[in-house]
Design a protein around this motif. Structure first.
Motif, short mmCIF file in Angstrom:
data_model
loop_
_atom_site.label_atom_id
_atom_site.label_comp_id
_atom_site.label_asym_id
_atom_site.label_seq_id
_atom_site.Cartn_x
_atom_site.Cartn_y
_atom_site.Cartn_z
N SER A 161 -43.89 89.48 17.36
CA SER A 161 -43.01 90.64 17.15
C SER A 161 -42.58 90.73 15.70
CB SER A 161 -41.77 90.53 18.04
OG SER A 161 -42.11 90.52 19.40
N GLU A 162 -42.23 89.59 15.14
CA GLU A 162 -41.78 89.56 13.76
C GLU A 162 -42.91 89.89 12.80
OE1 GLU A 162 -38.29 86.98 11.72
OE2 GLU A 162 -39.81 85.88 12.82
N GLU A 163 -44.09 89.34 13.07
CA GLU A 163 -45.24 89.62 12.21
C GLU A 163 -45.63 91.10 12.29
OE1 GLU A 163 -48.23 86.91 13.48
OE2 GLU A 163 -47.11 85.14 12.81
N ASN A 164 -45.60 91.66 13.51
CA ASN A 164 -45.93 93.06 13.69
C ASN A 164 -44.96 93.95 12.90
OD1 ASN A 164 -45.23 95.69 15.49
ND2 ASN A 164 -47.42 95.22 15.66
N TYR A 165 -43.69 93.59 12.96
CA TYR A 165 -42.68 94.37 12.23
C TYR A 165 -42.90 94.26 10.72
CZ TYR A 165 -38.24 95.86 10.29
OH TYR A 165 -37.29 96.48 9.54
N ARG A 166 -43.22 93.06 10.27
CA ARG A 166 -43.44 92.86 8.83
C ARG A 166 -44.63 93.68 8.34
NH1 ARG A 166 -46.35 89.21 5.61
NH2 ARG A 166 -45.37 88.79 3.59
N VAL A 167 -45.71 93.68 9.10
CA VAL A 167 -46.89 94.46 8.73
C VAL A 167 -46.55 95.95 8.69
CG1 VAL A 167 -49.18 95.20 9.50
CG2 VAL A 167 -48.56 92.78 9.56
N GLU A 216 -27.93 93.16 15.30
CA GLU A 216 -28.21 93.92 14.09
C GLU A 216 -29.59 93.54 13.55
OE1 GLU A 216 -25.10 93.50 11.28
OE2 GLU A 216 -23.56 94.34 12.60
N ILE A 217 -30.60 93.92 14.28
CA ILE A 217 -31.97 93.78 13.80
C ILE A 217 -32.63 95.13 13.98
CG2 ILE A 217 -32.15 91.32 14.32
CD1 ILE A 217 -33.70 92.02 16.83
N PRO A 218 -33.71 95.41 13.24
CA PRO A 218 -34.36 96.72 13.33
C PRO A 218 -34.76 97.07 14.76
CG PRO A 218 -35.21 95.48 11.47
CD PRO A 218 -34.33 94.54 12.24
N GLU A 219 -34.67 98.32 15.08
CA GLU A 219 -34.91 98.78 16.45
C GLU A 219 -36.32 98.44 16.92
OE1 GLU A 219 -34.70 102.92 19.09
OE2 GLU A 219 -34.26 102.94 16.94
N GLU A 220 -37.30 98.63 16.05
CA GLU A 220 -38.69 98.36 16.44
C GLU A 220 -38.88 96.88 16.79
OE1 GLU A 220 -43.18 98.48 14.48
OE2 GLU A 220 -41.53 99.52 13.49
N LEU A 221 -38.31 95.99 15.99
CA LEU A 221 -38.41 94.55 16.26
C LEU A 221 -37.68 94.21 17.55
CD1 LEU A 221 -39.09 91.64 15.58
CD2 LEU A 221 -37.17 91.61 13.98
N ARG A 222 -36.49 94.77 17.75
CA ARG A 222 -35.70 94.51 18.96
C ARG A 222 -36.44 94.99 20.20
NH1 ARG A 222 -31.10 97.31 17.77
NH2 ARG A 222 -31.83 99.13 18.93
N LEU A 254 -44.66 96.66 5.53
CA LEU A 254 -45.55 96.65 4.37
C LEU A 254 -46.35 97.95 4.29
CD1 LEU A 254 -46.84 92.96 4.46
CD2 LEU A 254 -45.34 93.98 2.75
N ARG A 255 -46.82 98.42 5.45
CA ARG A 255 -47.57 99.68 5.46
C ARG A 255 -46.69 100.86 5.07
NH1 ARG A 255 -50.96 98.48 11.06
NH2 ARG A 255 -52.61 97.24 10.08
N GLU A 256 -45.45 100.82 5.54
CA GLU A 256 -44.52 101.89 5.19
C GLU A 256 -44.24 101.88 3.68
OE1 GLU A 256 -39.91 103.10 6.20
OE2 GLU A 256 -41.10 102.10 7.75
#
Length: 621
Positions: free
Chosen positions: A149-155, A46-52, A158-160
């Motif tokens: 991966s985690e940093e990319n997802y966080r960014v 159960e983690i976001p698809e993009e991060l997974r 934030l942009r969203e």
């Protein structure tokens, strides 16, 4: 995943790192799975698809690189991950190892999970040393990729969130500075809020911490992989294939690169860490932060009127100046590091100034220069016919452009110490920039005035010519011993080497202030301050180090209270310190402002973190 996992591993012995690998993998596999089970496990997590998806991508690429490197290592990598899945199979989503672990992170509980976990550790321990090292390096590189991966997802999130924020509101929900500012406006009115805003200062200080010993070579590879990951969603076809080829190339190099330098960096080389951070983030990002505040507070007027946000970011550094317990930091080193910071900063400003100047192609007929700008140009002609002739050849009938190009040449002369044409201070350069800004605003080119020209003004106001403010630190006992030596033998007598070094340090500070400005070296921190006498000692040593009073540097002597008893008695020490004539003289120069430092490291060692936090709280009150 902890952002410092890989750094911590790189500073441990192989057996310690191996145990740590097992402990971190135990947490990691709850989220990404392994080899044959990867796709099935990833679908269940159960983690976001993009991060997974990014984790799965990096796992696939890591395995491919390891297979090409050594099939046996790739097989061991999979076995360890698979074994950890077995460890977690009975309780997915949690980690029993978190509940009872030893100092290396190995579970100590007597239960099936702990037994299986111990089998993983034993597997690693059974390997030859060279295989252990490669396995540790393989997982270290994979942890870097997982963190990316985690940093990319966080960014992306934030942009969203930024895209969904309404600019109709007065407050930027993602920027706490605007929230605080509008709260102040409501409480104090606009004038009162702006008065406080002008006093805002943020002063982060860089240190050469051994647990953060990540190589620049590793940083570069991680940064390039991050850029490749960020551009993937926009690519397709052969571009996507090429993107993955570059990723494999960088990951392969990451696995094969030692995570720490093969030789210990010198303090002068450690300064490159700050320069790398400065080039890749601070220099360009800090003006963006200021601009963001203006965008929300000034609205459509932002970039067309004088800015509201002050340049409140002023970084400091202990690298090359903190000599408490570090014999490698000498007066000679401090001079070299100061020169390094100064040279890099001024050349950076030269490049920025030249870039802005080249784009200020405003024709004089339609964007008339002010009398002030014409006067500045005439002054430049008198100063250097060579600079101005070259600028005029490139920028005929474009006076703003010509003036900025000469300013860039003067910055280059500042680095080369050409007395006739150099800038003698950052304030002198700022004065010229403001002349250009006022002229552009007067002729209606407000977007140029409060756009690119304001950006470089903010950069100079934040970093000056010094880039970072060097903070010198020495132990109070060293000062006391040096004074005793001088009193017994005379300043020119047969002094101990440490006493000579103390004297040379004050002379280095004086030299740095004269050459690069007072802001670069005015803070002097006393470790283990226990009395007002320790403060008086520093002022006395500074005066004894110079034959002429005018050569004595201006110092903000900062007491550092670290141990529990020092924190508890610090108020009395400060009361006594304020009675010292040398302190009163300095307070008259600083508008009655004084800096005090409270330490948490030694107090935590003395009394434990809870007692230390209470002592720090009481001391601050």
């Amino acid at each position: 995943m902890g952002g410092n996992v890989a750094e911590n591993l790189s500073n441990q012995s192989v057996p310690e790192a191996a145990a740590r690998v097992a402990a971190v993998v135990n947490r990691l596999v709850n989220r990404i799975g392994s080899n044959a089970e990867s796709r099935e496990r990833l679908a269940e997590i159960e983690i976001p698809e993009e991060l997974r998806d990014n984790l799965a991508l990096f796992l696939r690429l890591e395995r491919r690189v390891l297979s090409e490197y050594d099939p046996e290592i790739a097989d061991l990598f999979d076995k360890i991950l698979t074994a950890e899945i077995v460890v977690n199979a009975g309780n997915p989503g949690t980690c029993a190892a978190d509940e009872a672990v030893d100092e290396q992170g190995v579970p100590t509980a007597d239960e099936p999970t702990a037994v299986a976990f111990r089998e993983v550790v034993d597997l690693i321990d059974s390997l030859p040393l060279d295989k252990q090292q490669v396995i540790v390096r393989a997982f270290t590189s994979f942890f870097h990729l997982a963190n990316l991966s985690e940093e990319n997802y966080r960014v992306a999130q934030l942009r969203e969130r930024e895209a969904g924020a309404s600019t109709d509101t007065e407050v930027d929900p993602a920027n706490e500075l605007t929230v605080a500012y509008h709260q102040l406006v409501n409480e104090l009115g606009v004038e009162g809020a702006n008065e406080l805003l002008d006093k805002l200062e943020f002063h982060p200080v860089f240190t050469a911490h051994p647990t953060e010993a990540r190589r620049k070579a590793v940083e570069g590879k991680i940064r390039r992989i991050s850029n490749l990951l960020e551009e993937r969603p926009r690519l397709g076809g052969s571009d996507l294939v090429e993107n993955e080829r570059h990723m494999l190339q960088e990951i392969d190099a990451l696995v094969r690169t030692s995570p720490i330098a093969l030789k210990k960096p010198t303090p002068v080389e450690e300064a490159d860490t700050i320069i790398d951070i400065f080039d890749n983030t601070l220099f360009d990002v800090i003006p963006v932060i200021y601009r963001r505040f203006d965008d929300w507070v000034l609205g459509d007027k932002a970039g067309t009127v004088p800015p509201l946000c002050p340049a409140f970011f002023h970084p400091g550094s202990w690298i090359g100046s903190d000599r408490d317990g570090n014999p490698n930091v000498t007066a000679k080193v401090s001079r070299e590091v100061a020169a390094k910071y100064f040279t890099h900063m001024v050349l950076k400003l030269e490049d920025k100034c030249r870039h802005i100047g080249r784009n200020l192609t405003l024709e004089a007929t339609y964007s008339k220069p002010s009398a002030e700008l014409i006067n500045l140009w005439n002054h430049q002609v008198e100063m250097s016919p060579r600079y101005t002739a070259r600028a005029e050849l490139i920028s005929e009938h474009e006076p703003h452009r010509a003036v900025m190009l000469v300013m860039a040449d003067r910055l280059n002369a500042t680095v080369r110490r050409i007395t006739d044409t150099m800038y003698h201070s950052a304030d002198e350069f700022l004065d010229d920039l403001r002349v250009v800004q006022r002229s552009l605003a007067a002729c209606g080119a407000v977007r140029a005035a409060y756009g690119p020209v304001q950006t470089i003004i903010w950069q100079v106001e934040s970093f000056g010519f010094h880039m970072v403010e060097m903070e010198f630190r020495q132990h109070s006992v060293v000062h006391a011993r040096a004074l005793k030596d001088i009193h017994e033998n005379g300043i020119h007598g047969d002094l101990q080497p440490m006493t000579r070094e103390v004297i040379d340090t004050f002379r280095a500070i004086g030299s740095i202030q004269k050459r690069y400005g007072k802001k670069m070296a005015h803070r002097y921190i006393i470790s283990f301050t226990k009395s007002a006498q320790h403060v008086a000692d520093v002022f006395e040593l500074a005066h004894l180090s110079f034959a002429h009073e005018e050569d004595v540097p201006e110092l903000d002597v900062i007491p550092l209270f670290e141990q529990l008893e020092d924190l508890e008695g610090c108020v009395d020490v400060l009361d006594q310190m304020l009675t010292l004539p040398v302190v009163q003289k300095r307070l008259a120069q600083t508008n009655r402002r004084m800096e005090v430092m409270l330490g948490y490291s030694d107090s935590s060692k003395d009394a434990g973190p809870t007692t230390a936090m209470l002592a720090l709280h009481s001391a601050q009150e």
